[in-house]
Design an enzyme around this catalytic site. Structure first.
Site, PDB file in Angstrom:
ATOM      1  N   ASP A 177     -17.030 -87.992  -0.569  1.00 22.78           N
ATOM      2  CA  ASP A 177     -18.336 -88.282   0.016  1.00 22.78           C
ATOM      3  C   ASP A 177     -19.389 -87.522  -0.769  1.00 22.78           C
ATOM      4  OD1 ASP A 177     -16.981 -89.745   1.880  1.00 22.78           O
ATOM      5  OD2 ASP A 177     -17.470 -88.458   3.589  1.00 22.78           O
ATOM      6  N   ASP A 203     -17.484 -99.085  11.295  1.00 25.62           N
ATOM      7  CA  ASP A 203     -17.524 -97.708  11.777  1.00 25.62           C
ATOM      8  C   ASP A 203     -17.880 -97.735  13.259  1.00 25.62           C
ATOM      9  OD1 ASP A 203     -17.169 -97.143   9.087  1.00 25.62           O
ATOM     10  OD2 ASP A 203     -19.317 -96.886   8.740  1.00 25.62           O
TER      11      ASP A 203
END
Length: 238
Positions: free
Chosen positions: A8, A129
């Site tokens: 990330d 998500d």
């Protein structure tokens, strides 16, 4: 099952957020290339890179870092963050990305997402998500109104082949993945390629996901915090 190491990126650094919060950031490395090289040296040929700046700002802030990884290592990369239009998808694929993950675009610009799914069926991933059972987008800051199963069914009918599902309540917590959620999705949508994400804490979690016939899993914090080794991750990679 395919185990996919995760990077990330926030301001060019390798980080992890806690439950998707941009105010709870842990920095693990300054160079994504060095981290990706560790993965490549361990035998991984495909990695997951998220542009956290992009997810929040709607622009490919960290694309130069991702391209450096691809150009230097020749490794396959799936990426998400900042993708809003069909042209964005095309630009990323033209830039060398193997797969493109769309969350916000799928909700806010469905027409372009469907166009991308039809144009690049092998390259598109729906980033599903989930926050309190709803699909979150815009850096996990907003949630969609439509029922998750209704939306996913419609996208599969349009040709969607792959879904990356993250339980945000588990992401970055090392509390174990929501395995029952993934099992249920796989039961209800057996033909979709399902990538699990969020909460993996140790090798036992990977063994259980593998036994549940989940197609792939993304692993991030568990590796960075030393709870699982690259060798263990690689041992379960098909």
């Amino acid at each position: 099952m395919k185990v996919i190491p995760a990077i990330d990126l926030l301001d060019g650094q390798v980080v992890r957020l806690h439950k998707g919060s941009y105010t709870e950031v842990t920095v693990y490395a300054d160079s994504p290339l060095i981290t990706a090289t560790e993965f490549e040296n361990a035998g991984f040929d495909h990695i997951h890179i998220v542009d956290l700046n992009g997810a929040k700002e709607g622009a490919f802030v960290n694309l130069p870092h991702i391209q450096e990884v691809i150009n230097t290592l020749g490794i396959s990369v799936q990426t998400g963050g900042g993708i809003r239009t069909f042209e964005d998808v095309k630009a990323l694929i033209d830039a060398g990305l193997t797969k493109v993950i769309c969350s916000s675009m799928a909700i806010k610009n469905e027409a372009d997402f469907v166009k991308a799914v039809k144009t690049y069926p092998e390259n598109m991933i729906l980033g599903m998500d989930l926050k309190d059972g709803k699909i979150a987008y815009s850096g996990w800051l907003k949630t969609a109104e439509e029922d998750t199963y209704s939306f996913l069914s419609r996208m599969i009918a349009e040709g969607l082949q792959e879904v990356l599902c993250t339980d945000i309540s588990k992401d970055g917590t090392l509390s174990g993945p929501n395995i029952e959620l993934y099992r249920q999705l796989k039961r209800d949508f057996p033909d979709i390629r399902l990538i699990a994400s969020g909460g993996v804490s140790n090798i036992d979690d990977l063994i259980e996901l593998n036994a549940s016939n989940i197609d792939a899993v993304v692993v991030g914090k568990a590796y960075y915090e030393g709870h699982i080794t690259l060798e263990q991750m690689k041992s379960l990679t098909a």
